[in-house]
Design a protein around this motif. Structure first.
Motif, PDB file in Angstrom:
ATOM      1  N   GLY A  35       0.801  -1.173  -0.032  1.00 50.59           N
ATOM      2  CA  GLY A  35       0.130   0.140  -0.062  1.00 50.59           C
ATOM      3  C   GLY A  35       0.973   1.242   0.086  1.00 50.59           C
ATOM      4  O   GLY A  35       2.094   1.250  -0.057  1.00 50.59           O
ATOM      5  N   GLU A  36       0.280   2.421  -0.018  1.00 52.36           N
ATOM      6  CA  GLU A  36       0.819   3.631   0.171  1.00 52.36           C
ATOM      7  C   GLU A  36       1.335   3.994   1.454  1.00 52.36           C
ATOM      8  O   GLU A  36       0.449   3.931   2.353  1.00 52.36           O
ATOM      9  N   ARG A  37       2.396   4.250   1.856  1.00 50.65           N
ATOM     10  CA  ARG A  37       2.890   4.474   3.133  1.00 50.65           C
ATOM     11  C   ARG A  37       2.614   5.862   3.316  1.00 50.65           C
ATOM     12  O   ARG A  37       2.280   6.995   2.672  1.00 50.65           O
ATOM     13  N   VAL A  38       2.165   5.987   5.092  1.00 48.34           N
ATOM     14  CA  VAL A  38       1.663   7.073   5.401  1.00 48.34           C
ATOM     15  C   VAL A  38       2.505   7.572   6.773  1.00 48.34           C
ATOM     16  O   VAL A  38       2.795   6.701   7.540  1.00 48.34           O
ATOM     17  N   TYR A  57      -0.019   2.765   6.609  1.00 50.66           N
ATOM     18  CA  TYR A  57      -0.105   2.429   5.023  1.00 50.66           C
ATOM     19  C   TYR A  57      -1.506   2.247   4.755  1.00 50.66           C
ATOM     20  O   TYR A  57      -2.522   1.783   5.391  1.00 50.66           O
ATOM     21  N   ILE A  58      -1.967   3.005   3.572  1.00 52.90           N
ATOM     22  CA  ILE A  58      -3.250   3.195   2.770  1.00 52.90           C
ATOM     23  C   ILE A  58      -3.326   1.806   2.127  1.00 52.90           C
ATOM     24  O   ILE A  58      -2.501   1.553   1.130  1.00 52.90           O
ATOM     25  N   THR A  59      -4.138   0.835   2.452  1.00 55.75           N
ATOM     26  CA  THR A  59      -4.359  -0.349   1.524  1.00 55.75           C
ATOM     27  C   THR A  59      -5.785  -0.716   1.152  1.00 55.75           C
ATOM     28  O   THR A  59      -6.844   0.306   1.367  1.00 55.75           O
ATOM     29  N   HIS A  60      -6.147  -1.355   0.124  1.00 53.76           N
ATOM     30  CA  HIS A  60      -7.191  -1.450  -0.423  1.00 53.76           C
ATOM     31  C   HIS A  60      -8.615  -2.042   0.685  1.00 53.76           C
ATOM     32  O   HIS A  60      -9.522  -1.890   0.639  1.00 53.76           O
ATOM     33  N   THR A 117      -2.758  14.954   5.983  1.00 55.27           N
ATOM     34  CA  THR A 117      -2.944  13.623   5.919  1.00 55.27           C
ATOM     35  C   THR A 117      -4.569  12.989   5.447  1.00 55.27           C
ATOM     36  O   THR A 117      -4.680  12.001   4.823  1.00 55.27           O
ATOM     37  N   ARG A 120      -4.970  12.551   2.008  1.00 58.28           N
ATOM     38  CA  ARG A 120      -4.398  11.239   1.311  1.00 58.28           C
ATOM     39  C   ARG A 120      -5.280  10.208   1.022  1.00 58.28           C
ATOM     40  O   ARG A 120      -5.257   9.241   0.095  1.00 58.28           O
ATOM     41  N   PHE A 121      -6.407  10.054   1.996  1.00 56.34           N
ATOM     42  CA  PHE A 121      -7.436   9.067   1.718  1.00 56.34           C
ATOM     43  C   PHE A 121      -9.017   9.246   2.071  1.00 56.34           C
ATOM     44  O   PHE A 121      -9.711   8.634   2.321  1.00 56.34           O
TER      45      PHE A 121
END
Length: 129
Positions: A35-38, A57-60, A117, A120-121
């Motif tokens: 995923g995308e690291r935060v 991490y932003i994951t599915h 932040t 980002r999601f």
């Protein structure tokens, strides 16, 4: 002795991390997450400011979070599914916007994060009230 009691027994039980761990703990290693690291920087979890201590991490599946400086390995890693984020409140203090995101139904705890932040999601969360 007082320092040891505070550091090992009182601080880990403050805030909402332990409550979130009861419902959303994960045994996955951060190294295995795709995923995308935060890097959250300023984050408040259940009333406890954990500035620069939380990474994720932003994951599915959801938001994966862990305590970066968890020296003793006592804090659970969290994987909070996207559908568990129930409501978002936009807050302003002087010129700074933060977003308080309630987790769980009924509410288990909350996280409060910076606008940067949040953006980002934000597309995976409910709209702010």
């Amino acid at each position: 002795i007082v320092f040891v009691v505070v550091f090992f027994f009182i601080i880990p039980n403050l805030g909402g991390w332990k409550k979130l761990g009861k419902y959303y703990s994960s045994n996955q290693s951060p190294k295995m997450i795709m995923g995308e690291r935060v890097h959250f920087g300023q984050i408040n979890i259940g009333g406890l400011n954990m500035k620069n201590m939380v990474r994720g991490y932003i994951t599915h599946k959801g938001l994966f979070m862990y305590q970066f400086l968890d020296i003793f390995g006592r804090s659970p890693k969290l994987l909070i599914p996207w559908d568990e984020f129930k409501s978002v409140d936009e807050r302003k203090m002087l010129f700074i916007k933060t977003y308080r995101i309630n987790i769980g139904q009924p509410i288990v705890s909350y996280i409060e994060i910076s606008k940067r932040t949040y953006n980002r999601f934000a597309d995976r969360l409910p709209k702010p009230m």
